[in-house]
Design a protein around this motif. Structure first.
Motif, short mmCIF file in Angstrom:
data_model
loop_
_atom_site.label_atom_id
_atom_site.label_comp_id
_atom_site.label_asym_id
_atom_site.label_seq_id
_atom_site.Cartn_x
_atom_site.Cartn_y
_atom_site.Cartn_z
N ARG A 12 2.17 15.75 37.10
CA ARG A 12 2.53 15.30 38.50
C ARG A 12 1.91 16.23 39.45
O ARG A 12 1.58 15.72 40.66
CB ARG A 12 4.05 15.31 38.31
N ASP A 13 2.06 17.48 39.34
CA ASP A 13 1.47 18.53 40.33
C ASP A 13 -0.01 18.18 40.47
O ASP A 13 -0.35 18.42 41.81
CB ASP A 13 1.89 19.90 40.00
N ARG A 14 -0.52 18.23 39.46
CA ARG A 14 -2.07 18.06 39.52
C ARG A 14 -2.17 16.75 40.39
O ARG A 14 -3.10 16.74 41.39
CB ARG A 14 -2.65 17.92 38.18
N ALA A 15 -1.60 15.76 40.15
CA ALA A 15 -1.88 14.46 40.94
C ALA A 15 -1.19 14.76 42.52
O ALA A 15 -2.27 14.37 43.22
CB ALA A 15 -1.00 13.37 40.35
N GLU A 16 -0.47 15.53 42.62
CA GLU A 16 0.07 15.47 44.04
C GLU A 16 -1.02 16.33 44.85
O GLU A 16 -1.39 16.14 45.93
CB GLU A 16 1.32 16.28 44.23
N ARG A 17 -1.66 17.23 44.32
CA ARG A 17 -2.70 18.31 44.77
C ARG A 17 -4.17 17.47 44.95
O ARG A 17 -4.80 17.72 45.73
CB ARG A 17 -3.02 19.35 43.99
N SER A 18 -4.23 16.46 44.27
CA SER A 18 -5.49 15.76 44.40
C SER A 18 -5.55 14.10 44.56
O SER A 18 -6.58 13.58 44.45
CB SER A 18 -6.46 15.98 43.10
N GLU A 21 0.40 7.35 39.92
CA GLU A 21 -0.49 7.27 38.88
C GLU A 21 -0.76 8.53 37.75
O GLU A 21 -1.79 8.25 36.99
CB GLU A 21 -1.80 6.53 39.33
N TRP A 22 -0.03 9.60 37.92
CA TRP A 22 -0.24 10.50 37.16
C TRP A 22 -0.26 10.29 35.62
O TRP A 22 -1.00 10.99 34.89
CB TRP A 22 0.49 11.93 37.64
N PRO A 23 0.43 9.58 35.31
CA PRO A 23 0.27 9.10 33.61
C PRO A 23 -0.78 8.47 33.20
O PRO A 23 -1.53 8.97 32.24
CB PRO A 23 1.50 8.16 33.46
N ARG A 24 -1.47 7.79 34.11
CA ARG A 24 -2.78 7.30 33.65
C ARG A 24 -4.11 8.28 33.84
O ARG A 24 -4.96 8.29 33.24
CB ARG A 24 -3.12 5.92 34.80
N ALA A 25 -3.85 9.25 34.92
CA ALA A 25 -4.72 10.17 35.27
C ALA A 25 -4.73 11.08 33.86
O ALA A 25 -5.61 11.58 33.27
CB ALA A 25 -4.38 10.80 36.51
N LYS A 26 -3.49 11.55 33.47
CA LYS A 26 -3.22 12.26 32.28
C LYS A 26 -4.06 11.67 30.91
O LYS A 26 -4.74 12.09 30.25
CB LYS A 26 -1.76 12.46 31.80
N ALA A 27 -3.86 10.44 30.95
CA ALA A 27 -4.31 9.60 29.78
C ALA A 27 -5.91 9.75 29.80
O ALA A 27 -6.61 9.59 28.64
CB ALA A 27 -3.67 7.98 29.72
N LEU A 28 -6.53 9.46 31.03
CA LEU A 28 -7.93 9.28 30.96
C LEU A 28 -8.45 10.68 30.80
O LEU A 28 -9.54 10.90 30.24
CB LEU A 28 -8.31 8.82 32.48
N ARG A 29 -7.70 11.90 31.12
CA ARG A 29 -8.27 13.26 31.35
C ARG A 29 -8.16 13.54 29.51
O ARG A 29 -9.09 13.97 29.13
CB ARG A 29 -7.25 14.36 31.88
N ALA A 32 -4.61 13.99 50.12
CA ALA A 32 -4.80 15.38 49.99
C ALA A 32 -5.86 15.86 50.72
O ALA A 32 -7.01 15.20 50.83
CB ALA A 32 -4.57 15.83 48.51
N THR A 33 -5.96 17.36 51.00
CA THR A 33 -7.33 17.71 51.62
C THR A 33 -8.06 18.64 50.80
O THR A 33 -9.09 19.10 51.08
CB THR A 33 -7.04 18.33 52.98
N GLY A 34 -7.24 19.21 49.88
CA GLY A 34 -8.05 20.52 49.00
C GLY A 34 -8.56 20.02 47.94
O GLY A 34 -9.28 20.74 47.28
N ALA A 35 -8.29 18.57 47.53
CA ALA A 35 -8.88 18.15 46.41
C ALA A 35 -8.80 16.62 46.32
O ALA A 35 -7.77 16.42 47.01
CB ALA A 35 -8.59 18.98 45.22
N GLN A 36 -9.52 15.96 45.58
CA GLN A 36 -9.46 14.46 45.68
C GLN A 36 -10.08 14.07 44.56
O GLN A 36 -11.08 14.43 43.94
CB GLN A 36 -10.20 13.88 46.74
N GLN A 37 -9.06 13.50 43.63
CA GLN A 37 -9.52 12.73 42.52
C GLN A 37 -9.92 11.17 42.59
O GLN A 37 -8.97 10.44 43.31
CB GLN A 37 -8.56 12.65 41.04
N ILE A 38 -11.18 10.82 42.17
CA ILE A 38 -11.41 9.58 42.35
C ILE A 38 -11.55 9.02 41.01
O ILE A 38 -11.98 9.30 40.12
CB ILE A 38 -13.13 9.80 42.89
N ILE A 39 -11.09 7.81 40.95
CA ILE A 39 -11.04 6.94 39.73
C ILE A 39 -11.96 5.49 39.90
O ILE A 39 -12.12 5.12 40.91
CB ILE A 39 -9.60 6.64 39.18
#
Length: 187
Positions: free
Chosen positions: A49-55, A12-20, A59-66
């Protein structure tokens, strides 16, 4: 409330990018976020894409909640970063214990004031507690009155720590002013 709050999935990285990018166009973005729309829009897709993979979920180091609205549109987000004791955080502050750090909080204007921020916080906090966080905190610009009100309503209180992240930026640290869910049961 007919909203769904969940972790980001990697694809879902494209949608995460658009919202950011949308968040970075908000009128308070210059004091709410540590990057500009122009710098974020110029980043290559590989960055997103990398940002999405990390969160993303798992993932355990970060989590993006939508937050998804009634029609499946994304209307809000936040990210929880886990910070290890002994490290220095991205703002240059020392990390004394395992902690969650809430960043990139955004809710679309038409969905504000209905409790969605608190629901996002609850999901982010639950994830941080599962990771073993001993506390959860955030930084907020002293001139961002709307965010300060929302954070206080959600149970965050000022710690007295302030830092300057830019030439004129006074960022206040707030931490969750309630005990971790498992602390009560330990007594």
């Amino acid at each position: 409330m007919s909203y769904k709050v969940r972790s980001l999935r990697v694809d879902e990285w494209p949608r995460a990018k658009a919202l950011r990018l949308e968040a970075l166009r908000d009128p308070v973005a210059p004091i709410a976020f540590m990057e500009t729309y122009e710098s974020a829009a110029a980043r290559p897709d590989s960055f997103w894409r990398d940002r999405a993979e990390r969160s993303a979920e798992g993932a355990t180091g970060a989590q993006q909640i939508i937050a998804e609205g009634p029609d499946g549109e994304w209307v809000g987000t936040l990210t929880v970063l886990m910070e290890e004791p002994g490290a220095t955080d991205w703002a240059g502050l020392p990390v004394e214990r395992l902690q969650g750090h809430l960043v990139a909080v955004y809710v679309q204007p038409g969905h504000r004031g209905i409790g969605l921020t608190e629901v996002l916080f609850d999901a982010g906090l639950e994830w941080a507690w599962v990771q073993g966080a001993e506390r959860v905190r955030l930084l907020v610009h002293e001139d961002n009155a709307r965010a300060l009100r929302a954070y206080r309503r959600a149970g965050f209180a000022e710690t007295g720590v302030t830092t300057a992240l830019g030439p004129d930026a006074g960022e206040r640290e707030l931490e969750l002013a309630v005990e971790r869910p498992d602390e009560e049961s330990d007594r």
